[in-house]
Design a protein around this motif. Sequence first.
Motif, PDB file in Angstrom:
ATOM      1  N   GLY A  91      64.005  57.582  20.888  1.00  0.00           N
ATOM      2  CA  GLY A  91      64.776  56.402  21.254  1.00  0.00           C
ATOM      3  C   GLY A  91      65.240  56.387  22.688  1.00  0.00           C
ATOM      4  N   THR A  92      65.133  57.500  23.392  1.00  0.00           N
ATOM      5  CA  THR A  92      65.543  57.524  24.797  1.00  0.00           C
ATOM      6  C   THR A  92      64.700  56.601  25.664  1.00  0.00           C
ATOM      7  OG1 THR A  92      64.132  59.458  25.225  1.00  0.00           O
ATOM      8  CG2 THR A  92      66.424  59.881  24.608  1.00  0.00           C
ATOM      9  N   ILE A  93      63.568  56.136  25.142  1.00  0.00           N
ATOM     10  CA  ILE A  93      62.757  55.194  25.916  1.00  0.00           C
ATOM     11  C   ILE A  93      63.502  53.887  26.141  1.00  0.00           C
ATOM     12  CG2 ILE A  93      61.590  54.098  23.961  1.00  0.00           C
ATOM     13  CD1 ILE A  93      59.023  54.173  25.667  1.00  0.00           C
ATOM     14  N   THR A  94      64.531  53.622  25.342  1.00  0.00           N
ATOM     15  CA  THR A  94      65.318  52.397  25.505  1.00  0.00           C
ATOM     16  C   THR A  94      66.446  52.561  26.510  1.00  0.00           C
ATOM     17  OG1 THR A  94      66.888  52.940  23.735  1.00  0.00           O
ATOM     18  CG2 THR A  94      64.854  51.788  23.093  1.00  0.00           C
ATOM     19  N   TYR A  95      66.694  53.776  27.000  1.00  0.00           N
ATOM     20  CA  TYR A  95      67.804  53.993  27.925  1.00  0.00           C
ATOM     21  C   TYR A  95      67.451  53.400  29.290  1.00  0.00           C
ATOM     22  CZ  TYR A  95      69.525  57.452  24.511  1.00  0.00           C
ATOM     23  OH  TYR A  95      69.968  58.086  23.376  1.00  0.00           O
ATOM     24  N   PRO A  96      68.323  52.630  29.897  1.00  0.00           N
ATOM     25  CA  PRO A  96      67.992  51.972  31.167  1.00  0.00           C
ATOM     26  C   PRO A  96      67.526  52.923  32.256  1.00  0.00           C
ATOM     27  CG  PRO A  96      70.005  51.048  30.247  1.00  0.00           C
ATOM     28  CD  PRO A  96      69.647  52.228  29.381  1.00  0.00           C
ATOM     29  N   SER A  97      68.041  54.143  32.270  1.00  0.00           N
ATOM     30  CA  SER A  97      67.697  55.078  33.354  1.00  0.00           C
ATOM     31  C   SER A  97      66.382  55.817  33.131  1.00  0.00           C
ATOM     32  CB  SER A  97      68.819  56.111  33.509  1.00  0.00           C
ATOM     33  OG  SER A  97      68.956  56.886  32.322  1.00  0.00           O
ATOM     34  N   ASN A  98      65.776  55.659  31.943  1.00  0.00           N
ATOM     35  CA  ASN A  98      64.622  56.508  31.607  1.00  0.00           C
ATOM     36  C   ASN A  98      63.299  55.827  31.968  1.00  0.00           C
ATOM     37  OD1 ASN A  98      63.122  58.645  30.702  1.00  0.00           O
ATOM     38  ND2 ASN A  98      63.949  58.618  28.621  1.00  0.00           N
ATOM     39  N   GLU A  99      63.156  55.443  33.233  1.00  0.00           N
ATOM     40  CA  GLU A  99      61.922  54.811  33.677  1.00  0.00           C
ATOM     41  C   GLU A  99      60.752  55.799  33.662  1.00  0.00           C
ATOM     42  OE1 GLU A  99      59.177  52.106  34.732  1.00  0.00           O
ATOM     43  OE2 GLU A  99      61.233  51.736  34.056  1.00  0.00           O
ATOM     44  N   GLN A 100      61.044  57.093  33.825  1.00  0.00           N
ATOM     45  CA  GLN A 100      59.970  58.093  33.813  1.00  0.00           C
ATOM     46  C   GLN A 100      59.216  58.073  32.493  1.00  0.00           C
ATOM     47  OE1 GLN A 100      60.185  62.294  35.540  1.00  0.00           O
ATOM     48  NE2 GLN A 100      60.531  62.702  33.361  1.00  0.00           N
ATOM     49  N   LEU A 101      59.942  58.010  31.368  1.00  0.00           N
ATOM     50  CA  LEU A 101      59.278  57.985  30.072  1.00  0.00           C
ATOM     51  C   LEU A 101      58.526  56.670  29.869  1.00  0.00           C
ATOM     52  CD1 LEU A 101      58.667  59.342  27.412  1.00  0.00           C
ATOM     53  CD2 LEU A 101      60.838  58.490  26.511  1.00  0.00           C
ATOM     54  N   ARG A 102      59.082  55.575  30.357  1.00  0.00           N
ATOM     55  CA  ARG A 102      58.380  54.297  30.226  1.00  0.00           C
ATOM     56  C   ARG A 102      57.081  54.306  31.022  1.00  0.00           C
ATOM     57  NH1 ARG A 102      63.820  52.661  29.795  1.00  0.00           N
ATOM     58  NH2 ARG A 102      64.119  52.414  32.035  1.00  0.00           N
ATOM     59  N   GLU A 103      57.073  54.982  32.164  1.00  0.00           N
ATOM     60  CA  GLU A 103      55.829  55.100  32.937  1.00  0.00           C
ATOM     61  C   GLU A 103      54.786  55.892  32.153  1.00  0.00           C
ATOM     62  OE1 GLU A 103      54.196  56.594  37.313  1.00  0.00           O
ATOM     63  OE2 GLU A 103      55.989  57.519  36.451  1.00  0.00           O
ATOM     64  N   VAL A 104      55.214  56.949  31.474  1.00  0.00           N
ATOM     65  CA  VAL A 104      54.288  57.723  30.650  1.00  0.00           C
ATOM     66  C   VAL A 104      53.693  56.846  29.554  1.00  0.00           C
ATOM     67  CG1 VAL A 104      54.125  59.636  28.999  1.00  0.00           C
ATOM     68  CG2 VAL A 104      55.376  59.943  31.146  1.00  0.00           C
ATOM     69  N   VAL A 105      54.532  56.092  28.872  1.00  0.00           N
ATOM     70  CA  VAL A 105      54.058  55.251  27.770  1.00  0.00           C
ATOM     71  C   VAL A 105      53.088  54.186  28.267  1.00  0.00           C
ATOM     72  CG1 VAL A 105      54.799  53.525  26.079  1.00  0.00           C
ATOM     73  CG2 VAL A 105      56.018  55.703  26.273  1.00  0.00           C
ATOM     74  N   ARG A 106      53.316  53.664  29.443  1.00  0.00           N
ATOM     75  CA  ARG A 106      52.413  52.640  29.981  1.00  0.00           C
ATOM     76  C   ARG A 106      51.031  53.206  30.318  1.00  0.00           C
ATOM     77  NH1 ARG A 106      56.991  51.510  33.423  1.00  0.00           N
ATOM     78  NH2 ARG A 106      58.176  49.705  32.660  1.00  0.00           N
ATOM     79  N   ASN A 107      50.955  54.502  30.608  1.00  0.00           N
ATOM     80  CA  ASN A 107      49.739  55.036  31.217  1.00  0.00           C
ATOM     81  C   ASN A 107      48.997  56.076  30.393  1.00  0.00           C
ATOM     82  OD1 ASN A 107      49.586  53.951  34.180  1.00  0.00           O
ATOM     83  ND2 ASN A 107      51.749  54.408  33.835  1.00  0.00           N
ATOM     84  N   VAL A 108      49.487  56.422  29.220  1.00  0.00           N
ATOM     85  CA  VAL A 108      48.826  57.405  28.359  1.00  0.00           C
ATOM     86  C   VAL A 108      48.236  56.679  27.157  1.00  0.00           C
ATOM     87  CG1 VAL A 108      49.251  59.356  26.805  1.00  0.00           C
ATOM     88  CG2 VAL A 108      50.227  59.361  29.113  1.00  0.00           C
ATOM     89  N   PRO A 109      47.023  57.033  26.717  1.00  0.00           N
ATOM     90  CA  PRO A 109      46.445  56.366  25.550  1.00  0.00           C
ATOM     91  C   PRO A 109      47.371  56.441  24.340  1.00  0.00           C
ATOM     92  CG  PRO A 109      44.785  57.694  26.643  1.00  0.00           C
ATOM     93  CD  PRO A 109      46.097  58.022  27.306  1.00  0.00           C
ATOM     94  N   LEU A 110      47.554  55.321  23.664  1.00  0.00           N
ATOM     95  CA  LEU A 110      48.431  55.291  22.498  1.00  0.00           C
ATOM     96  C   LEU A 110      47.944  56.215  21.392  1.00  0.00           C
ATOM     97  CD1 LEU A 110      49.551  51.581  21.997  1.00  0.00           C
ATOM     98  CD2 LEU A 110      50.998  53.580  22.321  1.00  0.00           C
TER      99      LEU A 110
END
Length: 457
Positions: free
Chosen positions: A177-196
């Motif tokens: 759930g930390t992917i929803t934290y406003p400061s956690n752009e690093q994890l969102r970048e991972v999710v955008r760029n790694v195969p699901l």
Amino acid sequence: MPTLIDSHCHIYYDDFQHDLAQVFERAEAAGVKGMIVVGADPVTSRQAVEIAAGHPALFCTVGIHPHDAAGVDEAAVMALEELARTSPKCVAIGEIGLDFYRNRSPREDQERVFRRFLQMAKRLDKPVVIHDRDAHAETLAMIKEAGVTRGVMHCFSGDLAFARQCLEQGLHLSIPGTITYPSNEQLREVVRNVPLERFLLETDCPYLSPVPHRGKRNEPAYTRITAEKVAELRGLTVEDVGRITTMNAGRLFGIPLWDESTKIAYRIRNSLYLNITNRCSNQCTFCAKFDEFTVKGHNLLLDHEPGFEEVMAAIGQPEDIHEVVFCGFGESLLRLDLVKQVAQALKQRGYPVRINSDGQANLAHGRNILPELAGLVDSISISLNAPDAATYGRLCNTPFGEAGWQGVCDFLREAPRYIPDVTATAVTIPGIDIEACRRVAEGLGVKFRVREYAEVG
């Protein structure tokens, strides 16, 4: 309703003892169909085994968290190995790893215990559930040293470069759930760029509640919030994300919660795709079907080529569909008569029709088939994939030799006379000059779209 798996939860803690039945009810209502209850020490590992034994859709792991590594002796390790060996619902070894952030146990003890459990996982042929905090390099080095190639980096906290290193080792990444934290752009970048296909979802409950529940007790139902955020980042539906991550967990942990049935009609986003053949003109070197026949969680390996009635039955009466696409894992236009018959029925129902093709149908049929698609097909995407004949032949292994690439170009040039919307596509294969492909498409008078390498569907 999505099908989700909370791949990492600690529901044996006291936080859940007063309302565990309601926790299960809320999880079911949110689409969470399975959970993996993760042990963190000898006591909670036994509790995880006991809870999993009493619920059909619950599974468990055994392990010792790095915080508790100090004082762990060989007897404790061997007792947990026996528990893992004899518990039919124990699907992995974990939570194990290194935590150099809090250092609640000396580093030498953390490394000693981690090494023993990695050896255990290899011996029992089970995947691992890895805790890694501020110890990325050391954790991955020990995994490599042990020869472990199946497992998940729980509550992934690294950057994109580290994510790719983990994938190279064969590991999955678990998104909390930390992917929803406003400061956690690093994890969102991972999710955008790694195969699901390499992601799992988790809560780590009772910890790490997502927004808007941050600061309160986390629970398995909130897996859906994480799935919704991943869907938003990837331009998919929550049903897509649930299906894909459930497949991933099923394969990694060997749990029977993924729908493995072959699909003739299958949804991705708001499109309905039709899988009518696994045959192709080409044998492209980059085609994903040479590794497996799944696309976004759908099994597309046909045991026969369906006829008209079977295809129409598979289509049914879908709602909220923006288009129907002839695609699947094969070249649909090899079955031209069926395409025309189904497309005509779909047009009568008012559905827009698209075809994804390799553009060699005229060569395969020995005639110009485009006039036969007029009025039946609204759009067509043609795989150009190369800026010249030599590159195309090397990448696509066309059976038509030097005429293959030229045949694709001729098809693209002719298609706008009969089909309103024509697009040439190219996959970002390493070394391919995408801009040169774009210039070819523009010269042929059609639109151009780039498709990401290793991203199918």
